[in-house]
Design an enzyme around this catalytic site. Structure first.
Site, short mmCIF file in Angstrom:
data_model
loop_
_atom_site.label_atom_id
_atom_site.label_comp_id
_atom_site.label_asym_id
_atom_site.label_seq_id
_atom_site.Cartn_x
_atom_site.Cartn_y
_atom_site.Cartn_z
N ASN A 36 -10.27 -0.15 0.39
CA ASN A 36 -8.81 -0.11 0.32
C ASN A 36 -8.35 -0.66 -1.04
O ASN A 36 -8.56 -1.84 -1.32
CB ASN A 36 -8.24 -0.96 1.48
CG ASN A 36 -6.72 -0.96 1.52
OD1 ASN A 36 -6.05 -0.51 0.59
ND2 ASN A 36 -6.19 -1.47 2.62
N CYS A 40 0.82 -1.23 0.00
CA CYS A 40 0.00 0.00 0.00
C CYS A 40 0.85 1.28 0.00
O CYS A 40 0.35 2.36 -0.28
CB CYS A 40 -0.94 0.01 1.20
SG CYS A 40 -2.00 -1.42 1.26
N HIS A 73 -3.15 7.03 3.04
CA HIS A 73 -3.63 5.75 2.51
C HIS A 73 -5.06 5.53 3.03
O HIS A 73 -5.40 5.90 4.14
CB HIS A 73 -2.70 4.63 2.99
CG HIS A 73 -3.17 3.28 2.58
ND1 HIS A 73 -3.52 2.99 1.29
CD2 HIS A 73 -3.38 2.14 3.30
CE1 HIS A 73 -3.91 1.73 1.22
NE2 HIS A 73 -3.83 1.21 2.43
O1 UT7 Z 1 -3.71 -1.32 3.80
C1 UT7 Z 1 -3.04 -1.43 5.02
C2 UT7 Z 1 -3.50 -2.62 5.72
N1 UT7 Z 1 -4.83 -2.65 6.22
C3 UT7 Z 1 -5.27 -1.96 7.27
O2 UT7 Z 1 -4.70 -0.97 7.63
C4 UT7 Z 1 -6.46 -2.46 8.01
C5 UT7 Z 1 -6.19 -2.44 9.50
N2 UT7 Z 1 -7.22 -3.01 10.35
C6 UT7 Z 1 -8.51 -2.60 10.39
O3 UT7 Z 1 -8.92 -1.75 9.64
C7 UT7 Z 1 -9.43 -3.20 11.44
O4 UT7 Z 1 -8.66 -3.89 12.39
C8 UT7 Z 1 -10.50 -4.16 10.85
C9 UT7 Z 1 -11.53 -3.36 10.09
C10 UT7 Z 1 -9.84 -5.17 9.95
C11 UT7 Z 1 -11.22 -4.88 11.99
O5 UT7 Z 1 -11.77 -3.97 12.90
P1 UT7 Z 1 -11.57 -4.18 14.46
O6 UT7 Z 1 -12.31 -3.11 15.13
O7 UT7 Z 1 -10.10 -4.27 14.74
O8 UT7 Z 1 -12.35 -5.53 14.70
P2 UT7 Z 1 -11.77 -6.92 15.23
O9 UT7 Z 1 -10.87 -7.53 14.22
O10 UT7 Z 1 -11.28 -6.78 16.61
O11 UT7 Z 1 -13.11 -7.75 15.29
C12 UT7 Z 1 -14.13 -7.41 16.21
C13 UT7 Z 1 -15.25 -8.42 16.03
C14 UT7 Z 1 -14.75 -9.87 16.03
O12 UT7 Z 1 -15.74 -10.65 16.69
P3 UT7 Z 1 -15.52 -11.13 18.20
O13 UT7 Z 1 -14.24 -11.91 18.19
O14 UT7 Z 1 -15.41 -9.85 19.00
O15 UT7 Z 1 -16.73 -11.92 18.48
C15 UT7 Z 1 -14.73 -10.22 14.57
O16 UT7 Z 1 -14.93 -11.60 14.34
O17 UT7 Z 1 -15.87 -8.21 14.76
C16 UT7 Z 1 -15.91 -9.43 14.04
N3 UT7 Z 1 -15.83 -9.16 12.63
C17 UT7 Z 1 -16.93 -8.88 11.87
N4 UT7 Z 1 -18.22 -8.81 12.19
C18 UT7 Z 1 -19.07 -8.49 11.19
C19 UT7 Z 1 -14.73 -9.10 11.85
N5 UT7 Z 1 -15.07 -8.80 10.59
C20 UT7 Z 1 -16.43 -8.66 10.57
C21 UT7 Z 1 -17.37 -8.34 9.58
N6 UT7 Z 1 -18.68 -8.28 9.93
N7 UT7 Z 1 -17.02 -8.10 8.31
#
Ligand code: UT7
Length: 331
Positions: free
Chosen positions: A288, A118, A258
């Site tokens: 993204n 990225c 980004h």
């Molecule tokens: O390009 C450079 C690289 N990319 C990035 O910079 C992305 C960096 N990361 C992020 O943007 C965020 O960490 C995410 C959007 C990927 C995830 O958000 P988060 O607030 O960190 O959520 P999380 O991974 O902690 O997940 C929270 C909950 C989990 O459930 P439990 O374990 O709390 O029950 C996930 O399983 O949300 C769940 N979850 C979803 N729920 C509904 C994860 N993806 C989804 C989804 N829909 N699509």
């Protein structure tokens, strides 16, 4: 003897190509266990573009490049260098740059791909700036083109809702007296590579044996950790770039970062203490697009942020590698 005014970079033209197929969050609700509300609140993404079979990385890159060339009033034969940033090339070789060059008819022009995930496009701007400053090139085409829909696991809700397809192109021209990139900072940390990666499935087999029929590998990401690293690395890099230039954030008209997650952008401006309304965002429209994010944003920010000649614009990116880069640009 009077000293010669320094050569620098000027953006002479920009172009974009975005597939016409819009995939909304509601459409993804039918594919994986997710909701529009989760995607919107956790990422800021409302929709993304997804390419058709014929909208390859080369196809999209060529379309964006043609638009940028037209705006710059240049012919492909005027180009001295073609640089393409992509993690989703149509082939390992020839490079996307060679494929795009062939479609443009830029025969003979040196062309190569540059891969920093990225951060690839900002890395590319920094490389291009060196060629312009040294006088080794006068007109450079840079393209960021990505077809991430081909490398996401559409069963994995953690990643498939985040990415989109598209391309952006920028023509940079050597201009005497223009500062172009005033200062920059870039870096990489290969030791943290596993936090965000896309393996080459072919590399598992021995070169002398036919490759086993493996399912293609997909993007793997430790989202939470990458989130933290992205905010810290981009904020630190931006500060180093400003320090090198001796420029205060107050004097920056616009930050173009980004586009991975609106919460990352919000956290970045909070950390920098920069007004949110002066930070460009289009992640809600496209998700993204990895190396294509910055050139698409550059194309749109000119009018949306009402940028004027001489304005200082801070580009900042972070991605797999891990890699990060920032550049302070005079518009
Ligand atoms: O390009 C450079 C690289 N990319 C990035 O910079 C992305 C960096 N990361 C992020 O943007 C965020 O960490 C995410 C959007 C990927 C995830 O958000 P988060 O607030 O960190 O959520 P999380 O991974 O902690 O997940 C929270 C909950 C989990 O459930 P439990 O374990 O709390 O029950 C996930 O399983 O949300 C769940 N979850 C979803 N729920 C509904 C994860 N993806 C989804 C989804 N829909 N699509």
């Amino acid at each position: 003897m009077p000293s010669q005014p320094e050569s620098g970079m000027q953006i002479a033209g920009t172009g974009i190509y975005l597939p016409s197929r819009i995939v909304t969050n509601h459409e993804l609700e039918k594919l994986v266990e997710t909701t529009d509300e989760w995607i919107l609140t956790r990422t800021g993404i409302k929709e993304r573009r997804i390419s058709s079979k014929t909208e390859t990385s080369t196809f999209m890159g060529v379309a964006a490049a043609k638009q940028a060339l037209a705006q710059a009033k240049l012919a492909p034969s005027d180009l001295d260098l073609i640089l393409v940033a992509t993690v989703t090339p149509d082939s390992f070789f020839p490079s996307s740059a060679c494929r795009i060059s062939a479609e443009l008819g830029a025969t003979g022009c040196p062309a190569f791909d540059l891969q920093a995930a990225c951060s690839g496009f900002v890395y590319g701007m920094i490389v291009a700036d060196q060629f312009l400053r040294s006088g080794a090139a006068r007109n450079i085409l840079m393209v960021g083109t990505e077809r991430l829909s081909s490398v996401v696991d559409w069963r994995d809700r953690n990643t498939c809702v985040l990415f989109g397809d598209g391309a952006g192109a920028v023509i940079v021209r050597q201009t005497v007296g223009s500062k172009g990139i005033i200062s920059f900072d870039w870096g990489a940390d290969g030791a943290s590579a596993d936090l965000l990666h896309l393996h080459n499935p072919q590399s598992r087999g021995l070169a002398t044996q036919p490759p086993a029929p493996l399912a293609p590998d997909c993007i793997v990401m430790a989202g939470k950790e990458i989130f933290k690293q992205a905010v810290n690395a981009m904020a630190d890099s931006a500060k180093r770039t400003l320090k090198k230039a001796g420029v205060k954030l107050d004097d920056v008209k616009c930050v173009i970062s980004h586009q991975a997650n609106i919460r990352i952008i919000d956290a970045l401006v909070d950390k920098l203490k920069f007004p949110r309304e002066r930070c460009f965002a289009n992640v809600h429209r496209y998700g993204n697009m990895s190396a294509a994010c910055i050139p698409v944003a550059l194309h749109e920010a000119g009018s949306e942020m009402k940028l004027q000649k001489g304005d200082k614009v801070l580009l900042v990116a972070f991605g797999g590698g891990l890699t990060w880069a920032s550049a302070l640009l005079e518009w």
